[in-house]
Design a protein around this motif. Structure first.
Motif, PDB file in Angstrom:
ATOM      1  N   THR A 184      42.025  35.248  68.635  1.00  0.00           N
ATOM      2  CA  THR A 184      43.053  36.009  67.918  1.00  0.00           C
ATOM      3  C   THR A 184      43.393  35.326  66.600  1.00  0.00           C
ATOM      4  OG1 THR A 184      43.941  36.867  69.991  1.00  0.00           O
ATOM      5  CG2 THR A 184      45.395  36.958  68.077  1.00  0.00           C
ATOM      6  N   ARG A 185      43.564  34.009  66.640  1.00  0.00           N
ATOM      7  CA  ARG A 185      43.838  33.254  65.400  1.00  0.00           C
ATOM      8  C   ARG A 185      42.670  33.380  64.425  1.00  0.00           C
ATOM      9  NH1 ARG A 185      45.903  27.676  68.126  1.00  0.00           N
ATOM     10  NH2 ARG A 185      47.823  28.510  69.003  1.00  0.00           N
TER      11      ARG A 185
ATOM     12  N   THR B 169      46.729  42.781  72.312  1.00  0.00           N
ATOM     13  CA  THR B 169      45.793  41.975  73.092  1.00  0.00           C
ATOM     14  C   THR B 169      45.904  42.386  74.552  1.00  0.00           C
ATOM     15  OG1 THR B 169      47.411  40.201  73.387  1.00  0.00           O
ATOM     16  CG2 THR B 169      45.908  39.997  71.520  1.00  0.00           C
ATOM     17  N   ASN B 170      44.822  42.191  75.267  1.00  0.00           N
ATOM     18  CA  ASN B 170      44.759  42.464  76.701  1.00  0.00           C
ATOM     19  C   ASN B 170      45.195  43.886  77.067  1.00  0.00           C
ATOM     20  OD1 ASN B 170      43.853  39.790  77.354  1.00  0.00           O
ATOM     21  ND2 ASN B 170      45.931  39.125  76.903  1.00  0.00           N
ATOM     22  N   PHE B 171      44.661  44.860  76.351  1.00  0.00           N
ATOM     23  CA  PHE B 171      44.924  46.263  76.678  1.00  0.00           C
ATOM     24  C   PHE B 171      44.211  46.585  77.988  1.00  0.00           C
ATOM     25  CE2 PHE B 171      43.334  50.636  76.719  1.00  0.00           C
ATOM     26  CZ  PHE B 171      44.537  51.315  76.750  1.00  0.00           C
TER      27      PHE B 171
ATOM     28  N   ILE C 295      41.005  42.091  72.605  1.00  0.00           N
ATOM     29  CA  ILE C 295      41.749  42.154  71.337  1.00  0.00           C
ATOM     30  C   ILE C 295      41.428  43.471  70.639  1.00  0.00           C
ATOM     31  CG2 ILE C 295      42.178  41.068  69.084  1.00  0.00           C
ATOM     32  CD1 ILE C 295      40.960  38.476  70.298  1.00  0.00           C
ATOM     33  N   ILE C 296      42.470  44.138  70.170  1.00  0.00           N
ATOM     34  CA  ILE C 296      42.297  45.313  69.318  1.00  0.00           C
ATOM     35  C   ILE C 296      42.936  44.959  67.984  1.00  0.00           C
ATOM     36  CG2 ILE C 296      42.787  47.767  68.970  1.00  0.00           C
ATOM     37  CD1 ILE C 296      43.013  47.999  72.053  1.00  0.00           C
ATOM     38  N   SER C 297      42.150  45.102  66.913  1.00  0.00           N
ATOM     39  CA  SER C 297      42.634  44.722  65.588  1.00  0.00           C
ATOM     40  C   SER C 297      42.154  45.717  64.548  1.00  0.00           C
ATOM     41  CB  SER C 297      42.140  43.314  65.230  1.00  0.00           C
ATOM     42  OG  SER C 297      40.725  43.291  65.150  1.00  0.00           O
TER      43      SER C 297
END
Length: 117
Positions: free
Chosen positions: A13-14, A26-28, A37-39
């Motif tokens: 994530t970082r 995160t963690n969907f 991760i969704i970004s």
């Protein structure tokens, strides 16, 4: 999830933030699986699977087999429908986090467009 996997997701994530991604969630989880991760990467919605390893015996991305890819894609479709996502571009990435031990990062590798629909 074990501690090493959870730590790898924090590092990934970082890494994404440092590379210009806006972290959406995160963690969907849904009934079909989980997306780590969704970004947003510019105008592209990115669904990322994170694999963390201490050993390099088997490349981490190889652990994301076709069945796992299908679960991630289906979960992404559920996410898009549930949250009425307006992005026109989507991408499925894999991030490998290689550790020297439980706390020291050796390297992080991002595989963009690792798989798709």
């Amino acid at each position: 999830m074990n501690k090493l996997g959870a730590y790898g997701e924090v590092l990934a994530t970082r890494f994404l933030r440092d590379h210009g991604h806006e972290i959406i969630t995160t963690n969907f989880r849904c009934r079909f699986g989980e997306i780590d991760i969704i970004s947003a990467d510019g105008d592209t919605l990115v669904f990322t699977e994170v694999k963390t390893r201490i050993s390099r015996f088997v490349p981490a991305y190889e652990c994301v087999n076709v069945a796992k890819q299908k679960r991630i894609i289906h979960s992404a479709q559920i996410y898009v429908a549930a949250f009425k996502v307006t992005y026109r571009k989507f991408r499925f990435d894999i991030i490998e986090v290689y550790m020297k031990d439980q706390t020291v990062v050796e390297k992080i590798v991002q595989h963009k467009e690792a798989f798709g629909t």
